[in-house]
Write a protein that holds these residues in place. Structure first.
Motif, PDB file in Angstrom:
ATOM      1  N   PHE A  32       0.829  -1.222   0.000  1.00 15.21           N
ATOM      2  CA  PHE A  32       0.000   0.000   0.000  1.00 15.21           C
ATOM      3  C   PHE A  32       0.856   1.262   0.000  1.00 15.21           C
ATOM      4  O   PHE A  32       0.483   2.266  -0.595  1.00 15.21           O
ATOM      5  N   SER A  33       1.998   1.186   0.668  1.00 17.45           N
ATOM      6  CA  SER A  33       2.834   2.394   0.793  1.00 17.45           C
ATOM      7  C   SER A  33       3.412   2.816  -0.563  1.00 17.45           C
ATOM      8  O   SER A  33       3.893   3.932  -0.707  1.00 17.45           O
ATOM      9  N   GLN A  34       3.330   1.929  -1.576  1.00 18.93           N
ATOM     10  CA  GLN A  34       3.781   2.304  -2.917  1.00 18.93           C
ATOM     11  C   GLN A  34       2.730   3.155  -3.638  1.00 18.93           C
ATOM     12  O   GLN A  34       3.026   3.761  -4.665  1.00 18.93           O
ATOM     13  N   HIS A  35       1.513   3.157  -3.124  1.00 20.49           N
ATOM     14  CA  HIS A  35       0.429   3.854  -3.824  1.00 20.49           C
ATOM     15  C   HIS A  35      -0.224   4.960  -3.012  1.00 20.49           C
ATOM     16  O   HIS A  35      -0.843   5.858  -3.573  1.00 20.49           O
ATOM     17  N   ASN A  91      -9.117  -3.673  -1.358  1.00 23.33           N
ATOM     18  CA  ASN A  91     -10.083  -2.836  -2.069  1.00 23.33           C
ATOM     19  C   ASN A  91      -9.333  -1.913  -3.022  1.00 23.33           C
ATOM     20  O   ASN A  91      -8.561  -1.062  -2.590  1.00 23.33           O
ATOM     21  N   VAL A  92      -9.577  -2.105  -4.318  1.00 22.00           N
ATOM     22  CA  VAL A  92      -8.804  -1.345  -5.309  1.00 22.00           C
ATOM     23  C   VAL A  92      -9.669  -0.331  -6.059  1.00 22.00           C
ATOM     24  O   VAL A  92      -9.583   0.871  -5.808  1.00 22.00           O
ATOM     25  N   ASN A  93     -10.525  -0.826  -6.959  1.00 21.71           N
ATOM     26  CA  ASN A  93     -11.282   0.102  -7.812  1.00 21.71           C
ATOM     27  C   ASN A  93     -12.751   0.257  -7.410  1.00 21.71           C
ATOM     28  O   ASN A  93     -13.465   1.056  -8.006  1.00 21.71           O
ATOM     29  N   GLN A  94     -13.176  -0.491  -6.425  1.00 16.84           N
ATOM     30  CA  GLN A  94     -14.575  -0.377  -5.981  1.00 16.84           C
ATOM     31  C   GLN A  94     -14.780   0.975  -5.283  1.00 16.84           C
ATOM     32  O   GLN A  94     -13.936   1.402  -4.499  1.00 16.84           O
ATOM     33  N   THR A  95     -15.897   1.638  -5.582  1.00 14.34           N
ATOM     34  CA  THR A  95     -16.081   2.972  -4.999  1.00 14.34           C
ATOM     35  C   THR A  95     -17.290   3.085  -4.085  1.00 14.34           C
ATOM     36  O   THR A  95     -17.539   4.138  -3.505  1.00 14.34           O
ATOM     37  N   GLN A  96     -18.059   2.005  -3.967  1.00  7.13           N
ATOM     38  CA  GLN A  96     -19.173   2.047  -3.017  1.00  7.13           C
ATOM     39  C   GLN A  96     -19.172   0.763  -2.206  1.00  7.13           C
ATOM     40  O   GLN A  96     -19.026  -0.326  -2.754  1.00  7.13           O
ATOM     41  N   LYS A 142     -17.298   1.805   6.984  1.00  9.79           N
ATOM     42  CA  LYS A 142     -15.923   2.249   7.256  1.00  9.79           C
ATOM     43  C   LYS A 142     -14.914   1.762   6.218  1.00  9.79           C
ATOM     44  O   LYS A 142     -13.717   1.804   6.449  1.00  9.79           O
ATOM     45  N   ALA A 143     -15.413   1.285   5.067  1.00  8.46           N
ATOM     46  CA  ALA A 143     -14.496   0.765   4.041  1.00  8.46           C
ATOM     47  C   ALA A 143     -14.096   1.864   3.067  1.00  8.46           C
ATOM     48  O   ALA A 143     -14.831   2.816   2.824  1.00  8.46           O
ATOM     49  N   THR A 144     -12.908   1.708   2.508  1.00  2.00           N
ATOM     50  CA  THR A 144     -12.470   2.593   1.430  1.00  2.00           C
ATOM     51  C   THR A 144     -11.645   1.762   0.448  1.00  2.00           C
ATOM     52  O   THR A 144     -11.434   0.562   0.665  1.00  2.00           O
ATOM     53  N   SER A 145     -11.241   2.391  -0.657  1.00  2.00           N
ATOM     54  CA  SER A 145     -10.438   1.681  -1.651  1.00  2.00           C
ATOM     55  C   SER A 145      -9.328   2.603  -2.146  1.00  2.00           C
ATOM     56  O   SER A 145      -9.377   3.822  -1.913  1.00  2.00           O
ATOM     57  N   ILE A 146      -8.365   2.035  -2.873  1.00  2.00           N
ATOM     58  CA  ILE A 146      -7.265   2.866  -3.382  1.00  2.00           C
ATOM     59  C   ILE A 146      -7.835   3.932  -4.324  1.00  2.00           C
ATOM     60  O   ILE A 146      -7.466   5.100  -4.241  1.00  2.00           O
ATOM     61  N   GLN A 147      -8.768   3.523  -5.174  1.00  2.00           N
ATOM     62  CA  GLN A 147      -9.328   4.499  -6.112  1.00  2.00           C
ATOM     63  C   GLN A 147     -10.105   5.615  -5.412  1.00  2.00           C
ATOM     64  O   GLN A 147     -10.057   6.767  -5.832  1.00  2.00           O
ATOM     65  N   MET A 148     -10.809   5.287  -4.355  1.00  2.00           N
ATOM     66  CA  MET A 148     -11.556   6.325  -3.625  1.00  2.00           C
ATOM     67  C   MET A 148     -10.610   7.372  -3.051  1.00  2.00           C
ATOM     68  O   MET A 148     -10.966   8.542  -2.911  1.00  2.00           O
ATOM     69  N   ILE A 149      -9.393   6.969  -2.731  1.00  2.00           N
ATOM     70  CA  ILE A 149      -8.431   7.903  -2.141  1.00  2.00           C
ATOM     71  C   ILE A 149      -7.706   8.699  -3.226  1.00  2.00           C
ATOM     72  O   ILE A 149      -7.558   9.916  -3.124  1.00  2.00           O
ATOM     73  N   LYS A 164      -8.476   8.752  -6.621  1.00  2.00           N
ATOM     74  CA  LYS A 164      -9.328   9.098  -7.783  1.00  2.00           C
ATOM     75  C   LYS A 164      -8.742   8.575  -9.102  1.00  2.00           C
ATOM     76  O   LYS A 164      -8.948   9.151 -10.153  1.00  2.00           O
ATOM     77  N   GLN A 165      -8.006   7.490  -9.009  1.00  2.00           N
ATOM     78  CA  GLN A 165      -7.460   6.882 -10.228  1.00  2.00           C
ATOM     79  C   GLN A 165      -7.889   5.423 -10.307  1.00  2.00           C
ATOM     80  O   GLN A 165      -8.098   4.781  -9.277  1.00  2.00           O
ATOM     81  N   ALA A 166      -7.979   4.909 -11.533  1.00  2.00           N
ATOM     82  CA  ALA A 166      -8.268   3.485 -11.714  1.00  2.00           C
ATOM     83  C   ALA A 166      -6.947   2.722 -11.855  1.00  2.00           C
ATOM     84  O   ALA A 166      -5.961   3.271 -12.338  1.00  2.00           O
ATOM     85  N   TYR A 167      -6.950   1.485 -11.412  1.00  2.00           N
ATOM     86  CA  TYR A 167      -5.713   0.692 -11.406  1.00  2.00           C
ATOM     87  C   TYR A 167      -5.863  -0.601 -12.191  1.00  2.00           C
ATOM     88  O   TYR A 167      -6.937  -1.202 -12.219  1.00  2.00           O
ATOM     89  N   ASP A 168      -4.745  -1.017 -12.793  1.00  2.00           N
ATOM     90  CA  ASP A 168      -4.670  -2.311 -13.472  1.00  2.00           C
ATOM     91  C   ASP A 168      -4.375  -3.369 -12.406  1.00  2.00           C
ATOM     92  O   ASP A 168      -3.287  -3.373 -11.806  1.00  2.00           O
ATOM     93  N   LEU A 169      -5.332  -4.232 -12.170  1.00  2.00           N
ATOM     94  CA  LEU A 169      -5.197  -5.212 -11.087  1.00  2.00           C
ATOM     95  C   LEU A 169      -3.975  -6.114 -11.277  1.00  2.00           C
ATOM     96  O   LEU A 169      -3.306  -6.475 -10.318  1.00  2.00           O
ATOM     97  N   LYS A 170      -3.695  -6.451 -12.538  1.00  2.00           N
ATOM     98  CA  LYS A 170      -2.586  -7.345 -12.843  1.00  2.00           C
ATOM     99  C   LYS A 170      -1.253  -6.778 -12.333  1.00  2.00           C
ATOM    100  O   LYS A 170      -0.428  -7.486 -11.760  1.00  2.00           O
ATOM    101  N   VAL A 171      -1.057  -5.493 -12.550  1.00  2.00           N
ATOM    102  CA  VAL A 171       0.176  -4.834 -12.097  1.00  2.00           C
ATOM    103  C   VAL A 171       0.240  -4.850 -10.573  1.00  2.00           C
ATOM    104  O   VAL A 171       1.276  -5.166  -9.974  1.00  2.00           O
ATOM    105  N   LEU A 172      -0.885  -4.518  -9.967  1.00  2.00           N
ATOM    106  CA  LEU A 172      -0.928  -4.461  -8.502  1.00  2.00           C
ATOM    107  C   LEU A 172      -0.671  -5.833  -7.871  1.00  2.00           C
ATOM    108  O   LEU A 172       0.010  -5.939  -6.849  1.00  2.00           O
TER     109      LEU A 172
END
Lengths: 254, 160
Positions: free
Chosen positions: A98-101, A146-151, A156-163, A165-173
């Motif tokens: 996570f600290s990379q993103h 939680n990566v690209n899900q926004t709802q 109390k949940a969040t995702s990388i994209q919600m923080i 505002k970018q979409a991510y390629d799951l394969k890379v992650l």
């Protein structure tokens, strides 16, 4: 998704991709039950229909939006009573990912193995071991990120994209995640648990801060300061001038 | 626990070949230790002495409980070499993988070495416990979802 991009020695080298699956941990347990599969085997799905969290709890993840995978380890170098060390190593590995993103100063490890961004949960983990006498024979480390899900249903949940505002390629992650998990596992294998423990405590959610807790046994509400964890992983809290230790589920954060 | 049940349990332990058994639940604590550890098959009437018996329970214990349990004779050492599956760690004992699935092992079930018999949870880490022995489950010694100590017997198995 039949391959991932990583530079690992073993984590993710053998990839079992399932378009859909009840629970990657359950599937990993099944394929490792009779014959050994390679250490570091990753069971990955795009659509987990009955994801499992801690006993009786589920894990919520929209299809194609998140990472849900399990890694198979054979940590024969650990005894049953040392298993919290594995928990520390896995939490630290996923923290590194996570600290990379995300800004590391706002990322925390919530005891015992959730990852929080500020006060919101972004990752959960379920570790299931098989013990033969006092030896850990096998460990299946399941994680939901939680990566690209926004709802989310869970408030109390969040995702990388919600923080970000970018979409991510799951394969890379997934490749990066395997790298980080392996790096931390190798430290554990090399006996560098003191270093891992220090890292874990530095990032521990509400460590050293005045906070409010509820002891679940009697619903007693109290103020205290987290001072650390015990060898076996109990949470140590200083309250009213003395330090009390709590097992999982005997305490809630407010 | 009724006095009769305690008596049956002690008889059962006496015949089991175990040297020492400690059982603890919310309502009582039972500790049985065998004095005579050696079984000499040449003896016609081996009589392992079972004592002391410590029973911490609010119930009134009739005197039978503390009496010596007689062995049934030479054959008893053969027929009842029960082995305990013990807890390798401190944690919470679960008989099934989740609240809505059946128990891994019930009394009367035949189990094989390597078979999972229960789960012990500690700090959100779940541990499937494999039996090291094959045999028939004779007794489940711990209630579901209760805490267990290191080395605490969980099941009694008849390996024959």
């Amino acid at each position: 998704m039949d391959n991932i991009q990583s530079n690992t020695l073993f984590v993710g080298r053998n990839l079992v991709y399932l378009p859909t699956c009840h629970s990657t941990n359950t599937y990993a347990a099944q394929i490792t039950a009779d014959n050994k599969v390679f250490e570091g085997t990753v069971v990955l799905t795009d659509c987990q229909t009955a994801g499992r969290g801690q006993r009786g709890n589920g894990w919520e993840a929209e299809p194609y939006q998140n990472i849900t995978l399990s890694v198979v380890f054979y940590p024969h170098f650990l005894k049953a009573h040392q298993q919290f060390d594995l928990n520390i190593a896995m939490a630290w590995g996923i923290y590194l990912f996570f600290s990379q993103h995300l800004p590391p100063e706002r990322l925390k490890i919530k005891w015992s193995n959730d990852i929080f961004f500020e006060d919101r949960k972004i990752c959960g983990m379920l570790i299931e071991n098989t013990l033969k006498a006092e030896q850990i024979e096998k460990s299946i480390v399941g994680t939901g990120i939680n990566v690209n899900q926004t709802q989310f249903f869970y408030p109390k949940a969040t995702s990388i994209q919600m923080i970000t505002k970018q979409a991510y390629d799951l394969k890379v992650l997934i490749g990066q995640l395997c790298d980080c998990i392996e790096q931390s596992y190798l430290l554990l294998q090399q006996g560098k648990i003191d270093q891992l423990r220090t890292n874990y405590l530095e990032k521990l959610y509400r460590m050293g801060e005045k906070s409010f807790f509820v002891a679940t046994e009697n619903e007693h509400y109290f103020e205290g300061v987290i001072t650390g964890i015990t060898q076996e992983g109990k949470l140590a809290i200083e309250t009213n001038g003395r330090i009390e230790t709590f097992s999982f589920k005997t305490i809630r954060f407010l | 626990m009724k006095a009769k049940e305690i008596q049956d349990l002690i008889t059962f332990i006496a015949e089991s070949g175990l040297d020492e058994v400690n059982i603890e639940t919310e309502s009582f604590k039972l500790s049985v230790k065998r004095n005579n550890l050696t079984f000499d098959s040449s003896k016609i009437q081996p009589s392992p002495v079972v004592n002391p018996v410590v029973v911490n329970t609010p119930q009134v214990i009739p005197p039978q409980v503390t009496t010596t349990v007689e062995s049934k004779g030479a054959t008893s050492t053969d027929e009842s070499k029960l082995i305990a599956i013990k807890s390798p760690m401190i944690g919470t004992f679960y008989r099934a993988s989740s609240p809505d699935t059946p128990a891994f092992a019930n009394v009367g079930d035949d189990i094989k070495a390597g078979q999972v018999v229960c789960i012990i949870e500690a700090m959100k880490l779940f541990n499937e416990i494999e039996s090291e022995i094959s045999g028939k489950i004779v007794k489940v010694l711990v209630e579901n979802a209760s805490p267990v100590e290191y080395d605490q017997p969980l099941f009694l198995v008849d390996p024959s």
